[in-house]
Design an enzyme around this catalytic site. Structure first.
Site, PDB file in Angstrom:
ATOM      1  N   PHE A   1       0.853  -1.185   0.000  1.00 50.83           N
ATOM      2  CA  PHE A   1       0.000   0.000   0.000  1.00 50.83           C
ATOM      3  C   PHE A   1       0.888   1.234   0.000  1.00 50.83           C
ATOM      4  CE2 PHE A   1      -4.508   1.014   0.672  1.00 50.83           C
ATOM      5  CZ  PHE A   1      -5.077  -0.196   0.300  1.00 50.83           C
TER       6      PHE A   1
ATOM      7  N   GLN B   1      -7.451  14.828   4.002  1.00 47.97           N
ATOM      8  CA  GLN B   1      -6.858  14.032   2.923  1.00 47.97           C
ATOM      9  C   GLN B   1      -7.755  13.885   1.693  1.00 47.97           C
ATOM     10  OE1 GLN B   1      -6.154   9.495   3.309  1.00 47.97           O
ATOM     11  NE2 GLN B   1      -4.136  10.436   3.253  1.00 47.97           N
TER      12      GLN B   1
ATOM     13  N   HIS C   1      -8.046  11.500  -1.404  1.00 49.05           N
ATOM     14  CA  HIS C   1      -7.564  10.206  -1.901  1.00 49.05           C
ATOM     15  C   HIS C   1      -7.348  10.357  -3.402  1.00 49.05           C
ATOM     16  CE1 HIS C   1      -7.475   5.992  -2.976  1.00 49.05           C
ATOM     17  NE2 HIS C   1      -7.518   5.640  -1.707  1.00 49.05           N
TER      18      HIS C   1
ATOM     19  N   LEU D   1     -14.960   5.732  -4.092  1.00 50.52           N
ATOM     20  CA  LEU D   1     -13.560   5.338  -3.983  1.00 50.52           C
ATOM     21  C   LEU D   1     -13.195   4.123  -4.822  1.00 50.52           C
ATOM     22  CD1 LEU D   1     -11.162   6.356  -2.204  1.00 50.52           C
ATOM     23  CD2 LEU D   1     -11.449   4.241  -0.956  1.00 50.52           C
TER      24      LEU D   1
ATOM     25  N   GLU E   1      -6.839   2.010  -3.041  1.00 47.96           N
ATOM     26  CA  GLU E   1      -5.415   2.002  -3.338  1.00 47.96           C
ATOM     27  C   GLU E   1      -4.929   0.563  -3.553  1.00 47.96           C
ATOM     28  OE1 GLU E   1      -3.494   4.973  -0.825  1.00 47.96           O
ATOM     29  OE2 GLU E   1      -1.916   3.508  -0.485  1.00 47.96           O
TER      30      GLU E   1
ATOM     31  N   ARG F   1      -0.360   9.298  -0.215  1.00 43.96           N
ATOM     32  CA  ARG F   1      -1.545   9.826  -0.897  1.00 43.96           C
ATOM     33  C   ARG F   1      -1.457  11.295  -1.271  1.00 43.96           C
ATOM     34  NH1 ARG F   1      -6.260   6.613   2.367  1.00 43.96           N
ATOM     35  NH2 ARG F   1      -5.840   4.672   1.275  1.00 43.96           N
TER      36      ARG F   1
ATOM     37  N   HIS G   1     -11.550  12.564   1.391  1.00 47.73           N
ATOM     38  CA  HIS G   1     -11.602  11.205   1.921  1.00 47.73           C
ATOM     39  C   HIS G   1     -11.510  11.089   3.435  1.00 47.73           C
ATOM     40  CE1 HIS G   1     -11.133   6.904   1.693  1.00 47.73           C
ATOM     41  NE2 HIS G   1      -9.942   6.936   2.249  1.00 47.73           N
TER      42      HIS G   1
ATOM     43  N   ARG H   1      -2.373  10.848   6.309  1.00 46.01           N
ATOM     44  CA  ARG H   1      -2.484   9.457   6.771  1.00 46.01           C
ATOM     45  C   ARG H   1      -2.064   8.491   5.671  1.00 46.01           C
ATOM     46  NH1 ARG H   1      -6.284   5.416   6.077  1.00 46.01           N
ATOM     47  NH2 ARG H   1      -7.952   6.698   5.219  1.00 46.01           N
TER      48      ARG H   1
HETATM   49  C1  LIG Z   1     -14.908   4.460   0.851  1.00 46.94           C
HETATM   50  C2  LIG Z   1     -13.882   4.394   1.945  1.00 46.94           C
HETATM   51  C3  LIG Z   1     -12.910   3.407   1.935  1.00 46.94           C
HETATM   52  C4  LIG Z   1     -11.959   3.335   2.960  1.00 46.94           C
HETATM   53  N1  LIG Z   1     -11.009   2.347   2.925  1.00 46.94           N
HETATM   54  C5  LIG Z   1     -10.137   2.235   3.944  1.00 46.94           C
HETATM   55  C6  LIG Z   1      -9.196   1.163   4.001  1.00 46.94           C
HETATM   56  O1  LIG Z   1      -9.180   0.279   3.157  1.00 46.94           O
HETATM   57  N2  LIG Z   1      -8.328   1.110   5.031  1.00 46.94           N
HETATM   58  C7  LIG Z   1      -8.324   2.053   6.017  1.00 46.94           C
HETATM   59  O2  LIG Z   1      -7.517   1.948   6.933  1.00 46.94           O
HETATM   60  N3  LIG Z   1      -9.215   3.072   6.000  1.00 46.94           N
HETATM   61  C8  LIG Z   1     -10.117   3.178   5.002  1.00 46.94           C
HETATM   62  N4  LIG Z   1     -11.022   4.206   5.008  1.00 46.94           N
HETATM   63  C9  LIG Z   1     -11.102   5.088   6.172  1.00 46.94           C
HETATM   64  C10 LIG Z   1     -11.842   4.377   7.279  1.00 46.94           C
HETATM   65  O3  LIG Z   1     -12.756   3.454   6.751  1.00 46.94           O
HETATM   66  C11 LIG Z   1     -12.613   5.362   8.175  1.00 46.94           C
HETATM   67  O4  LIG Z   1     -11.746   6.364   8.601  1.00 46.94           O
HETATM   68  C12 LIG Z   1     -13.142   4.617   9.393  1.00 46.94           C
HETATM   69  O5  LIG Z   1     -13.913   3.508   8.996  1.00 46.94           O
HETATM   70  C13 LIG Z   1     -13.966   5.494  10.332  1.00 46.94           C
HETATM   71  O6  LIG Z   1     -14.447   4.657  11.366  1.00 46.94           O
HETATM   72  P1  LIG Z   1     -15.151   5.260  12.649  1.00 46.94           P
HETATM   73  O7  LIG Z   1     -15.467   4.103  13.543  1.00 46.94           O
HETATM   74  O8  LIG Z   1     -14.323   6.349  13.193  1.00 46.94           O
HETATM   75  O9  LIG Z   1     -16.477   5.901  12.074  1.00 46.94           O
HETATM   76  P2  LIG Z   1     -17.649   5.311  11.145  1.00 46.94           P
HETATM   77  O10 LIG Z   1     -17.407   3.937  10.696  1.00 46.94           O
HETATM   78  O11 LIG Z   1     -17.928   6.344  10.126  1.00 46.94           O
HETATM   79  O12 LIG Z   1     -18.854   5.240  12.157  1.00 46.94           O
HETATM   80  C14 LIG Z   1     -19.427   6.406  12.716  1.00 46.94           C
HETATM   81  C15 LIG Z   1     -20.561   5.989  13.610  1.00 46.94           C
HETATM   82  O13 LIG Z   1     -21.017   7.114  14.319  1.00 46.94           O
HETATM   83  C16 LIG Z   1     -22.406   7.165  14.289  1.00 46.94           C
HETATM   84  N5  LIG Z   1     -22.801   8.572  14.421  1.00 46.94           N
HETATM   85  C17 LIG Z   1     -22.373   9.638  13.715  1.00 46.94           C
HETATM   86  N6  LIG Z   1     -22.964  10.757  14.154  1.00 46.94           N
HETATM   87  C18 LIG Z   1     -23.779  10.394  15.164  1.00 46.94           C
HETATM   88  C19 LIG Z   1     -24.666  11.090  16.018  1.00 46.94           C
HETATM   89  N7  LIG Z   1     -24.851  12.407  15.922  1.00 46.94           N
HETATM   90  N8  LIG Z   1     -25.344  10.381  16.939  1.00 46.94           N
HETATM   91  C20 LIG Z   1     -25.204   9.033  17.036  1.00 46.94           C
HETATM   92  N9  LIG Z   1     -24.392   8.338  16.256  1.00 46.94           N
HETATM   93  C21 LIG Z   1     -23.678   9.008  15.334  1.00 46.94           C
HETATM   94  C22 LIG Z   1     -22.814   6.525  12.988  1.00 46.94           C
HETATM   95  O14 LIG Z   1     -24.104   5.987  13.094  1.00 46.94           O
HETATM   96  C23 LIG Z   1     -21.755   5.424  12.860  1.00 46.94           C
HETATM   97  O15 LIG Z   1     -22.179   4.261  13.525  1.00 46.94           O
HETATM   98  C24 LIG Z   1     -11.985   4.279   3.996  1.00 46.94           C
HETATM   99  C25 LIG Z   1     -12.973   5.263   4.019  1.00 46.94           C
HETATM  100  C26 LIG Z   1     -13.890   5.345   3.000  1.00 46.94           C
HETATM  101  C27 LIG Z   1     -14.903   6.452   3.045  1.00 46.94           C
END
Ligand SMILES: Cc1cc2nc3c(=O)[nH]c(=O)nc-3n(C[C@H](O)[C@H](O)[C@H](O)COP(=O)(O)OP(=O)(O)OC[C@H]3O[C@@H](n4cnc5c(N)ncnc54)[C@H](O)[C@@H]3O)c2cc1C
Length: 579
Positions: A119, A240, A242, A252, A255, A286, A352, A394
């Site tokens: 990666f 960031q 992407h 997306l 990568e 990135r 991203h 990142r």
């Molecule tokens: C398309 C895509 C592909 C990616 N691929 C990769 C990868 O391959 N490898 C990697 O390392 N990273 C990747 N990333 C980045 C990574 O996936 C995210 O940074 C990460 O999943 C975020 O996780 P999180 O638990 O912080 O939040 P999230 O998974 O976004 O979860 C947020 C949670 O908060 C809740 N929430 C939000 N606001 C409120 C509110 N006001 N009240 C109650 N609940 C709320 C939502 O319901 C949800 O359950 C990718 C991101 C994207 C967008």
């Protein structure tokens, strides 16, 4: 109607970070824990993650946590805090093995070990060339993580409040955080959740920009709530882009395509990354690749002079594409009507990932100032938080790692805190501020739709606070966002009902996006250097003498105050960054 609930610990967010914390909290006997989530947990954005989660497992070749830490520090353009980075890279190995033991179906090597692929920015021997460090489950790694964590939460009896949107945090008279206020989406009722400890794991805010890989729900609620409650936001200028989003849609293309050997080409068919990053080429970090693509487009070498280049995977063969990148193949066929086995994919950079967010220490405790003062009772983990392990940029696969490492750390730290802390008394009518915000929006009889303001914000942020930035552009964006914040007072909604009122909630979410857009533009305008994802055309180089420091923006009486925190440097002294 107000409902009141009492717990020891609350986790706001059912994504990867929140559920990892919940699993650890639920392992402490007697501790009452609830997860509150505006989405059904398995719809969280973590489920969209494709490429992988990294750890120096060395399943296919030599690798070490120290190499991983060096790559992360270099990727961060030396702004990441090195103590936290070293901890993350060390803990990566046991945490990935733990996920495997929880049942995560990783792709495998022929001899049955967890498979790994290269990666961007991940190298062997401190920058000598790509290393296979990303563990993956085809191109559905996040989906598998989310399902695995959810199943384990259910197994452990974690309580969920699904489709409850948190609008505010509650602070006791002594300053400790002691709960949150949530809106029940199905009924429109307000709920007061009273607890000793609250963790925000509410994800990112890519919806500030018009071209983004982020889901509609990624509106930075937790980060904006913190700002409104006087908690500083750290390093918000670092957002960031992407390199490879589907042209015009932003969806997306992982990568992992380049990890498997995919190549970027301009209108002349040239593999242009050879000019920008002679060693790592298409697998440079990135910020470097996204800038190179933008430069090619600006110089007129986009495909047919348009704002995209090609990601070419046609030489990889149907076998690799169908087996290792099945979802990507599917996206291309569905959204573009092209077959990546036979045709190159038209791509452009897409907004991203938030490197900035709520400042925390390495135990996920929220900080209330730049002097590391801990705000008792409040925690943050995942994309919402800024530890800071990603600094100014990142590396791919380090976010999923951040979720599981710091989700786990947050759960452990909260359980320890709850074991000794008493339950603070609730202030009077803790739901007032949340109710006022909603009633104000509901009370505007006729005005502008929220969607119009959102589009104007997204366009100006895309044009002026994107990959290349200038003083003039950022000042323009800041003025525009401030104008939109004023106009927000006149936003009206059509649906005045109580049940599933997404009209109301989306207007409230817009207020969050506007606040975060303002802090992002302000922080970016303030930083007069280029570092990582923050590239200024009027200050083209990194300035370690004046800017090797984190930005903290705090809102006080409607004014934004800027302070700074030093970067923790332990092992790796800042050097010029070449790939
Ligand atoms: C398309 C895509 C592909 C990616 N691929 C990769 C990868 O391959 N490898 C990697 O390392 N990273 C990747 N990333 C980045 C990574 O996936 C995210 O940074 C990460 O999943 C975020 O996780 P999180 O638990 O912080 O939040 P999230 O998974 O976004 O979860 C947020 C949670 O908060 C809740 N929430 C939000 N606001 C409120 C509110 N006001 N009240 C109650 N609940 C709320 C939502 O319901 C949800 O359950 C990718 C991101 C994207 C967008």
């Amino acid at each position: 109607m107000i409902h009141t609930h009492t717990y020891d610990a609350l986790v706001v967010g059912g994504g990867g970070a929140g559920m990892m914390s919940a699993i650890y909290l639920s392992r402490t006997p007697g501790l009452r824990t609830a997860v509150i989530s505006k989405l059904y947990p398995t719809r969280s954005h973590t489920g969209a993650a494709q490429g992988g989660v990294c750890a120096a497992l060395a399943n296919l070749e030599e690798d070490h946590p120290e190499w991983h830490a060096f790559d992360t520090v270099k990727g961060s353009d030396y702004l990441g805090d090195q103590d936290a980075i070293a901890a993350m890279c060390e803990e990566a190995i046991p945490v990935i093995i733990e996920l495997e033991h929880m049942g995560l179906p990783f792709s495998r090597t022929p001899d049955g070990k967890i498979a790994q692929r290269p990666f961007g920015g991940h190298t062997h021997h401190f920058g000598q060339g790509p290393v296979r460090r990303s563990c993956y489950a085809a191109d559905r790694t996040g989906h598998m993580i989310l399902q695995t964590l959810y199943q384990n939460c259910i197994k452990q009896g974690v309580e969920f409040y699904d489709e409850f949107q948190v609008l505010d945090i509650i602070t006791a008279d002594d300053g400790r955080c002691c709960g949150c206020v949530a809106y029940e989406v199905a009924t429109g009722d307000l709920h007061v959740f009273h607890a000793k400890a609250v963790e925000f794991a509410t994800g990112g805010f890519g919806r500030v920009w018009s071209i983004t890989s982020n889901a509609h729900a990624n509106t930075g609620d937790g980060v904006a709530i913190a700002l409104r409650r006087g908690i500083p936001l750290e390093d918000m200028e670092f957002y960031q882009f992407h390199p490879t989003g589907i042209y015009r849609l932003g969806i997306l293309i992982t990568e992992g395509v380049r990890g498997e050997g995919g190549i970027l080409r301009n209108d002349h068919g040239e593999r242009f990354m050879e000019r920008y990053a002679p060693t790592m080429k298409d697998l440079a970090s990135r910020d470097v690749v996204a800038r190179a693509i933008s430069q090619e487009i600006r110089d007129g070498r986009g495909i047919n002079g348009k704002k995209y280049v090609y990601l070419d995977a046609t030489h990889l063969g149907a076998d690799v594409i169908e087996n290792k990148l099945p979802d990507i193949a599917d996206f291309c066929r569905t959204y573009l009507g092209i077959d990546p086995v036979k045709q190159p994919m038209p791509i452009q950079p897409t907004a991203h990932y938030a490197m900035g967010g709520i400042p925390t220490d390495a135990q996920c405790r929220a900080l209330s100032d730049a002097n590391n003062t801990v705000l008792a009772g409040l925690y943050a983990a995942g994309e919402t938080a800024c530890v800071s392990v990603h600094g100014a940029n990142r590396l791919g696969t380090n976010s999923l790692l951040d979720l599981v490492v710091f989700g786990r750390r947050g759960g452990i730290a909260m359980a320890e805190y709850c074991a000794t802390a008493d339950l603070p008394k609730l202030p009077k009518n803790p739901e007032d501020f949340a109710r006022e915000q909603l009633e104000r929006i509901r009370g505007v009889p006729k005005g502008e739709p929220a969607a119009r303001l959102r589009e104007e914000m997204q366009d100006v942020m895309q044009d002026d606070v994107g990959i290349y930035r200038t003083n003039e552009g950022m000042a323009n964006a800041l003025a525009k966002v401030r104008e939109l914040k004023q106009r927000f007072a006149g936003v009206s909604i059509v649906d005045k009902g109580t049940r599933f009122n997404t009209d109301l909630l989306e207007a409230w979410e817009l207020s969050n996006l506007l606040d975060l857009a303002e802090v992002t533009a302000l922080s970016a305008l303030n930083r007069t250097e280029s570092r990582g994802a923050h590239m200024r055309e009027d200050f083209e180089t990194r300035d370690d003498v004046n800017w090797l420091k984190h930005t903290f923006v705090t809102q006080r009486n409607g004014e934004m105050e800027i302070t700074y925190k030093p970067v923790t440097i332990t092992q790796f002294q800042p050097k010029e960054r070449v790939y």
